[in-house]
Write a protein that holds these residues in place. Structure first.
Motif, PDB file in Angstrom:
ATOM      1  N   THR A 167     -19.226  36.323  17.030  1.00 55.89           N
ATOM      2  CA  THR A 167     -17.890  35.757  16.819  1.00 55.89           C
ATOM      3  C   THR A 167     -17.467  34.801  17.923  1.00 55.89           C
ATOM      4  N   ALA A 168     -18.352  34.507  18.872  1.00 57.75           N
ATOM      5  CA  ALA A 168     -17.970  33.638  19.985  1.00 57.75           C
ATOM      6  C   ALA A 168     -17.756  32.212  19.484  1.00 57.75           C
ATOM      7  N   PRO A 169     -16.691  31.556  19.915  1.00 59.60           N
ATOM      8  CA  PRO A 169     -16.456  30.179  19.465  1.00 59.60           C
ATOM      9  C   PRO A 169     -17.440  29.210  20.110  1.00 59.60           C
ATOM     10  N   ASN A 170     -17.717  28.132  19.384  1.00 62.90           N
ATOM     11  CA  ASN A 170     -18.593  27.091  19.910  1.00 62.90           C
ATOM     12  C   ASN A 170     -17.860  26.324  20.996  1.00 62.90           C
ATOM     13  N   SER A 171     -18.503  26.160  22.136  1.00 59.05           N
ATOM     14  CA  SER A 171     -17.844  25.504  23.271  1.00 59.05           C
ATOM     15  C   SER A 171     -18.856  24.635  24.005  1.00 59.05           C
ATOM     16  N   ILE A 172     -18.318  23.620  24.683  1.00 60.92           N
ATOM     17  CA  ILE A 172     -19.123  22.711  25.502  1.00 60.92           C
ATOM     18  C   ILE A 172     -18.750  22.963  26.954  1.00 60.92           C
ATOM     19  N   LYS A 173     -19.728  23.396  27.744  1.00 61.26           N
ATOM     20  CA  LYS A 173     -19.440  23.770  29.127  1.00 61.26           C
ATOM     21  C   LYS A 173     -19.076  22.551  29.973  1.00 61.26           C
ATOM     22  N   VAL A 174     -19.849  21.485  29.836  1.00 65.67           N
ATOM     23  CA  VAL A 174     -19.592  20.266  30.613  1.00 65.67           C
ATOM     24  C   VAL A 174     -19.491  19.116  29.622  1.00 65.67           C
ATOM     25  N   GLU A 175     -18.314  18.547  29.518  1.00 69.24           N
ATOM     26  CA  GLU A 175     -18.106  17.411  28.613  1.00 69.24           C
ATOM     27  C   GLU A 175     -18.656  16.141  29.257  1.00 69.24           C
ATOM     28  N   PRO A 176     -19.583  15.463  28.626  1.00 71.46           N
ATOM     29  CA  PRO A 176     -20.111  14.230  29.241  1.00 71.46           C
ATOM     30  C   PRO A 176     -19.050  13.137  29.255  1.00 71.46           C
ATOM     31  N   ALA A 177     -19.112  12.318  30.282  1.00 72.09           N
ATOM     32  CA  ALA A 177     -18.153  11.220  30.407  1.00 72.09           C
ATOM     33  C   ALA A 177     -18.389  10.188  29.308  1.00 72.09           C
ATOM     34  N   GLY A 178     -17.326   9.507  28.918  1.00 70.61           N
ATOM     35  CA  GLY A 178     -17.424   8.498  27.878  1.00 70.61           C
ATOM     36  C   GLY A 178     -18.219   7.288  28.324  1.00 70.61           C
ATOM     37  N   PRO A 179     -18.693   6.487  27.384  1.00 73.68           N
ATOM     38  CA  PRO A 179     -19.473   5.299  27.766  1.00 73.68           C
ATOM     39  C   PRO A 179     -18.652   4.272  28.542  1.00 73.68           C
ATOM     40  N   GLY A 180     -17.330   4.302  28.392  1.00 73.34           N
ATOM     41  CA  GLY A 180     -16.500   3.347  29.136  1.00 73.34           C
ATOM     42  C   GLY A 180     -16.139   3.809  30.526  1.00 73.34           C
ATOM     43  N   GLN A 181     -16.609   4.987  30.945  1.00 69.66           N
ATOM     44  CA  GLN A 181     -16.270   5.519  32.267  1.00 69.66           C
ATOM     45  C   GLN A 181     -17.403   5.358  33.268  1.00 69.66           C
ATOM     46  N   SER A 182     -18.474   4.649  32.925  1.00 70.57           N
ATOM     47  CA  SER A 182     -19.589   4.462  33.849  1.00 70.57           C
ATOM     48  C   SER A 182     -19.244   3.366  34.859  1.00 70.57           C
ATOM     49  N   TYR A 183     -20.124   3.182  35.842  1.00 75.20           N
ATOM     50  CA  TYR A 183     -19.868   2.169  36.883  1.00 75.20           C
ATOM     51  C   TYR A 183     -20.220   0.763  36.407  1.00 75.20           C
ATOM     52  N   ARG A 184     -20.971   0.655  35.309  1.00 81.34           N
ATOM     53  CA  ARG A 184     -21.276  -0.647  34.730  1.00 81.34           C
ATOM     54  C   ARG A 184     -21.155  -0.535  33.207  1.00 81.34           C
ATOM     55  N   PRO A 185     -19.922  -0.395  32.676  1.00 83.84           N
ATOM     56  CA  PRO A 185     -19.744  -0.107  31.244  1.00 83.84           C
ATOM     57  C   PRO A 185     -19.751  -1.383  30.406  1.00 83.84           C
ATOM     58  N   ASP A 186     -19.847  -1.163  29.097  1.00 88.89           N
ATOM     59  CA  ASP A 186     -19.677  -2.259  28.150  1.00 88.89           C
ATOM     60  C   ASP A 186     -18.206  -2.660  28.125  1.00 88.89           C
ATOM     61  N   GLU A 187     -17.946  -3.945  27.945  1.00 84.73           N
ATOM     62  CA  GLU A 187     -16.567  -4.437  28.063  1.00 84.73           C
ATOM     63  C   GLU A 187     -15.667  -3.820  26.996  1.00 84.73           C
ATOM     64  N   GLU A 188     -16.130  -3.748  25.780  1.00 87.01           N
ATOM     65  CA  GLU A 188     -15.301  -3.181  24.710  1.00 87.01           C
ATOM     66  C   GLU A 188     -15.069  -1.680  24.907  1.00 87.01           C
ATOM     67  N   GLN A 189     -16.124  -0.950  25.253  1.00 84.77           N
ATOM     68  CA  GLN A 189     -15.976   0.479  25.493  1.00 84.77           C
ATOM     69  C   GLN A 189     -15.092   0.765  26.708  1.00 84.77           C
ATOM     70  N   HIS A 190     -15.172  -0.118  27.723  1.00 80.88           N
ATOM     71  CA  HIS A 190     -14.323   0.062  28.906  1.00 80.88           C
ATOM     72  C   HIS A 190     -12.854  -0.133  28.551  1.00 80.88           C
ATOM     73  N   GLN A 191     -12.554  -1.071  27.693  1.00 82.12           N
ATOM     74  CA  GLN A 191     -11.168  -1.288  27.272  1.00 82.12           C
ATOM     75  C   GLN A 191     -10.643  -0.098  26.451  1.00 82.12           C
ATOM     76  N   ASP A 192     -11.516   0.506  25.642  1.00 81.63           N
ATOM     77  CA  ASP A 192     -11.106   1.702  24.893  1.00 81.63           C
ATOM     78  C   ASP A 192     -10.766   2.854  25.832  1.00 81.63           C
ATOM     79  N   ALA A 193     -11.581   3.033  26.882  1.00 75.91           N
ATOM     80  CA  ALA A 193     -11.310   4.105  27.846  1.00 75.91           C
ATOM     81  C   ALA A 193     -10.009   3.847  28.593  1.00 75.91           C
ATOM     82  N   ILE A 194      -9.764   2.574  28.952  1.00 80.08           N
ATOM     83  CA  ILE A 194      -8.494   2.248  29.631  1.00 80.08           C
ATOM     84  C   ILE A 194      -7.321   2.485  28.682  1.00 80.08           C
ATOM     85  N   GLY A 195      -7.508   2.211  27.390  1.00 78.49           N
ATOM     86  CA  GLY A 195      -6.439   2.476  26.418  1.00 78.49           C
ATOM     87  C   GLY A 195      -6.112   3.964  26.325  1.00 78.49           C
TER      88      GLY A 195
END
Length: 408
Positions: A167-195
């Protein structure tokens, strides 16, 4: 007197001669004690030389041992001591003669046996869903099924854990960072993360403005002002009305004749009969409308079943969603003021294009704590805790500060 004039030698005489019987008894006793030790020391024939000399302490120990044991026991003990001395001399390690007891390349050796990590309970109580466990490396030969192994956990606890895993619920221990949160992200994905980060901050600003804004905008409405202005006139009119006293007398009922009283009785009897006819007619109509009522009941039950199925589908979808996803976004919807900001770098901070030039964002401790709270492994501290008065509530207590009015 005549005794005071005499000397002590004349008055007191010391008997220095020993008793003959006591002296003979003491001499016989000493001879009896000395006789066996002398015979045993003579049988050993130990030569007192400079190299083999017995000290006073060693002689005392030897005499004590010979008094407590027989000659055969003393010889046996001496031989066993000599054997132990030879074995100790033989077990002395000499360089270059020792045999290695550990072979690094021997897979069958005890030290090279393959091990398995096993969890062992510590016996303490769990907290917030985290069981206190210790990890131990155990050889796989000890985990063979044909050999009975000691149980590390009770059957009751294992049963509870199996039920919890189902009966244990499904859980994610460590949520991976979004593609717009990297140090060299894609411009469109970075704008989505800033939004997303901007949405959290806008919710926070709206909540702060709503909390700081006074009720009613800090001004009184026109209706409130009108009530306050005309309240004095109305109060003065009420005071004038209260000053006037109205004296009203109750009018006495007129006496009815016999005919009028009989007429009232007939009217009441007709009303009772009419009510009874209406009640019977209503019961008959209910029997006629049974089909209509049963049809309405079936429609209502069908609607309830459809609603129950819809709720079950929604619950299944909610359970299927893993816990620990979009933690900051969900927290900003529930508590926008205390929700942490989304860790994302601005466009101006990524112009260097290198990992070393990026400024760190967010807090690892905050991220882990919010993830554990969203997975129901920890509890959040209450922001507004209700004051609890411990103890029994007592009524009508006289005396004390603030209760002086009860003293009357």
């Amino acid at each position: 007197s005549k005794f005071e004039a005499k000397a002590d030698e004349e008055l007191f005489v010391l008997d220095t001669r020993p008793d003959a019987a006591a002296a003979m008894h003491l001499a016989a006793k000493n001879a009896k004690k000395r006789k066996p030790s002398e015979s045993r020391t003579a049988s050993l024939n130990v030569a007192q030389t400079k190299k083999n000399r017995i000290s006073m302490i060693d002689g005392r120990h030897i005499r004590k041992m010979m008094n407590n044991h027989s000659n055969e026991q003393v010889v046996t003990m001496a031989a066993a001591t000599e054997v132990r001395r030879k074995q100790a001399r033989r077990s002395r390690r000499n360089p270059g003669t020792a045999n290695a007891a550990f072979d690094l390349w021997d897979d069958t050796a005890q030290g090279n046996e393959e091990t398995k990590i096993v969890t062992v309970t510590t016996g303490g109580s769990g907290h917030a869903g985290i069981a206190p466990l210790n990890f131990m490396a155990i050889p796989k030969s000890l985990l063979r099924k044909d050999i009975q192994q000691p149980a590390t956990m009770s059957k009751k606890r294992l049963k509870v854990r199996r039920q919890f895993e189902k009966t244990a619920p499904n859980s994610i221990k460590v949520e991976p960072a979004g593609p717009g949160q990297s140090y060299r992200p894609d411009e469109e994905q970075h704008q989505d993360a800033i939004g997303e980060a901007l949405n959290i901050e806008l919710r926070r600003k709206e909540a702060l403005d709503y909390r700081n804004t006074p009720i009613g905008g800090g001004k009184m409405s026109e209706q409130t002002l009108a009530l306050l202005i005309h309240s004095d006139d109305e109060s003065s009119d009420e005071e004038d009305d209260e000053g006037e006293t109205i004296n009203t007398r109750h009018k006495r009922k007129e006496k009815l004749t016999r005919a009028q009283r009989n007429k009232q009785k007939r009217v009441k009897a007709l009303e009772v009969e009419l009510k009874e006819r209406r009640r019977k007619k209503k019961i008959l109509n209910q029997f006629d409308e049974s089909k209509k009522v049963s049809k309405e009941v079936r429609k209502t039950e069908a609607a309830k079943v459809a609603r129950r199925e819809e709720l079950n589908v929604l619950k299944a979808e909610k359970v299927a969603k893993p816990l620990g996803v979009n933690v900051f976004g969900k927290l900003s919807e529930r508590d926008p003021i205390n929700a942490p900001s989304l860790p994302v770098a601005l466009s101006s901070e990524l112009q260097g294009g290198g990992l070393r030039t990026v400024k760190p964002k967010g807090s690892l401790l905050t991220d882990r704590m919010e993830s554990m709270i969203s997975r129901k492994m920890a509890n959040r501290k209450a922001a507004h805790k209700k004051t609890v008065v411990h103890g029994k509530k007592r009524k009508n207590i006289k005396g004390g500060k603030g209760r002086e009015y009860l003293l009357a």
